[in-house]
Design an enzyme around this catalytic site. Structure first.
Site, PDB file in Angstrom:
ATOM      1  N   MET A   1       0.803  -1.327   0.062  1.00 19.07           N
ATOM      2  CA  MET A   1      -0.039  -0.052   0.007  1.00 19.07           C
ATOM      3  C   MET A   1       0.865   1.182  -0.115  1.00 19.07           C
ATOM      4  SD  MET A   1      -2.684  -1.103   2.975  1.00 19.07           S
ATOM      5  CE  MET A   1      -3.732  -2.540   2.959  1.00 19.07           C
TER       6      MET A   1
ATOM      7  N   HIS B   1      -0.043  -8.037  -4.136  1.00 22.90           N
ATOM      8  CA  HIS B   1      -1.385  -7.304  -4.268  1.00 22.90           C
ATOM      9  C   HIS B   1      -0.823  -5.820  -4.281  1.00 22.90           C
ATOM     10  CE1 HIS B   1      -5.580  -5.964  -2.954  1.00 22.90           C
ATOM     11  NE2 HIS B   1      -5.234  -5.419  -4.218  1.00 22.90           N
TER      12      HIS B   1
ATOM     13  N   MET C   1      -1.470  -2.357  -4.145  1.00 22.64           N
ATOM     14  CA  MET C   1      -2.513  -1.213  -4.111  1.00 22.64           C
ATOM     15  C   MET C   1      -1.834   0.146  -4.043  1.00 22.64           C
ATOM     16  SD  MET C   1      -4.543  -2.922  -0.977  1.00 22.64           S
ATOM     17  CE  MET C   1      -3.470  -4.143  -0.630  1.00 22.64           C
TER      18      MET C   1
ATOM     19  N   MET D   1     -12.226  -7.573  -5.083  1.00 18.38           N
ATOM     20  CA  MET D   1     -12.194  -6.976  -3.746  1.00 18.38           C
ATOM     21  C   MET D   1     -13.362  -7.024  -2.924  1.00 18.38           C
ATOM     22  SD  MET D   1      -9.224  -6.094  -2.723  1.00 18.38           S
ATOM     23  CE  MET D   1      -9.658  -5.648  -1.065  1.00 18.38           C
TER      24      MET D   1
ATOM     25  N   GLY E   1      -7.205  -4.355   6.651  1.00 20.64           N
ATOM     26  CA  GLY E   1      -7.522  -5.720   6.974  1.00 20.64           C
ATOM     27  C   GLY E   1      -8.610  -5.622   8.023  1.00 20.64           C
TER      28      GLY E   1
ATOM     29  N   ASP F   1     -10.647 -11.264  -1.975  1.00 21.84           N
ATOM     30  CA  ASP F   1      -9.963 -10.531  -0.751  1.00 21.84           C
ATOM     31  C   ASP F   1     -10.664  -9.604   0.062  1.00 21.84           C
ATOM     32  OD1 ASP F   1      -7.933  -9.457   0.653  1.00 21.84           O
ATOM     33  OD2 ASP F   1      -6.977  -8.606  -1.185  1.00 21.84           O
TER      34      ASP F   1
ATOM     35  N   GLY G   1     -12.604  -9.873   4.137  1.00 21.90           N
ATOM     36  CA  GLY G   1     -13.571 -10.380   5.062  1.00 21.90           C
ATOM     37  C   GLY G   1     -13.913 -11.727   4.615  1.00 21.90           C
TER      38      GLY G   1
HETATM   39  C1  DX5 Z   1      -7.173  -5.221   1.929  1.00 18.73           C
HETATM   40  C2  DX5 Z   1      -6.018  -6.207   1.561  1.00 18.73           C
HETATM   41  C3  DX5 Z   1      -6.505  -7.633   2.270  1.00 18.73           C
HETATM   42  C4  DX5 Z   1      -6.504  -7.612   3.741  1.00 18.73           C
HETATM   43  C5  DX5 Z   1      -7.598  -8.608   4.208  1.00 18.73           C
HETATM   44  O1  DX5 Z   1      -7.043  -4.158   1.462  1.00 18.73           O
HETATM   45  O2  DX5 Z   1      -6.039  -6.119   0.512  1.00 18.73           O
HETATM   46  O3  DX5 Z   1      -5.507  -8.465   1.562  1.00 18.73           O
HETATM   47  O4  DX5 Z   1      -5.149  -7.906   4.481  1.00 18.73           O
HETATM   48  O5  DX5 Z   1      -7.918  -8.889   5.271  1.00 18.73           O
HETATM   49  P1  DX5 Z   1      -9.085  -9.529   6.089  1.00 18.73           P
HETATM   50  O6  DX5 Z   1      -9.034 -10.998   5.524  1.00 18.73           O
HETATM   51  O7  DX5 Z   1      -8.790  -9.455   7.508  1.00 18.73           O
HETATM   52  O8  DX5 Z   1     -10.247  -8.902   5.467  1.00 18.73           O
HETATM   53 ZN    ZN Z   2      -4.988  -7.720  -0.655  1.00 17.49          ZN
END
Ligand code: DX5
Ligand code: ZN
Length: 219
Positions: free
Chosen positions: A36, A65, A67, A136, A143, A174, A176
């Site tokens: 990120m 990933h 971002m 997403m 997270g 990805d 929840g």
């Molecule tokens: C959020 C990330 C996810 C995150 C998922 O933007 O891309 O990969 O870590 O976390 P959980 O599984 O706790 O929702």
């Molecule tokens: Zn992710």
């Protein structure tokens, strides 16, 4: 073929090496690495030096990933750091088609990610070129959020689009995903499952076994 891709963002960074070993010993093959930049998403996580460092000890498949705004600036760097698959957001790329080619040229598999509100038609002219689509299932950036229910329809629609075109593109979800939401995403057609808090929160081995049971229920 189902894969669990534990999201490292939820790991205890003080014990990162140990926790990565635990997931590998539990039969997990993938590791989801959330990068990120504080621009595409509000938060900042980690970058190339961390990936280079864990690459030395880990045999996991590195699912990176990004971002990150304009990720084409960093594809080579992440490939060199040890990424096996690089996923970029359609919303973050000015030249998505070119960015996908760049990822392949760097020797990695290529994924395209869509935020919850981004329609599947963004994939119309690139789907045949990508190895994986990441949907997403929470708003990108943190997270520990709750699964957005409307995502289930989006997974089904993407699965239908892939089947109609005779493709074998992986569908990654990805955000929840936990023992309460796993069955609905597998039923809808997802096969690569990212989970952060549901893997690293509490007993890692028991959590992974819960996902492996869910995969077995859907074979
Ligand atoms: C959020 C990330 C996810 C995150 C998922 O933007 O891309 O990969 O870590 O976390 P959980 O599984 O706790 O929702
Ligand atoms: Zn992710």
């Amino acid at each position: 073929m189902y894969q669990l891709s534990p999201s490292m963002l939820s790991a205890d960074f003080n014990r990162l090496g140990e926790q990565l070993k635990t997931i590998e010993e539990s039969g997990v093959k993938w590791l989801h690495i959330d990068v990120m930049d504080g621009d595409f998403v509000p938060s900042i996580s980690f970058g190339m030096p961390v990936i280079t460092s864990i690459r030395k000890e880990s045999g996991l498949f590195f699912d990176v990933h990004l971002m990150v705004s304009n990720p084409d600036r960093y594809i080579e760097d992440f490939a060199k750091a040890g990424a096996d698959l690089i996923t970029v957001h359609a919303e973050a790329c000015r030249h998505l088609e070119g960015c996908i080619s760049q990822i392949h040229k760097a020797g990695c598999k290529a994924g395209v990610a869509l935020n919850p509100a981004t329609p599947l038609c963004q994939l119309d002219y690139v789907l045949h070129k990508v190895d994986m689509v990441l949907l997403m299932t929470v708003n990108t950036g943190f997270g520990g959020q709750s699964y957005i229910e409307k995502s289930t329809d989006k997974i089904k629609d993407l699965k239908a689009m892939i089947d109609e075109r005779g493709l074998e593109t992986d569908i990654q979800v990805d955000g929840g995903i936990n023992q309460k939401t796993i069955d609905r995403v597998l039923e809808a057609g997802a096969n690569i499952i990212v989970a952060g808090s549901a893997v690293f929160g509490g007993d890692i081995k028991a959590n992974i076994a819960g996902f492996q049971d869910a995969f077995a229920r859907h074979q």
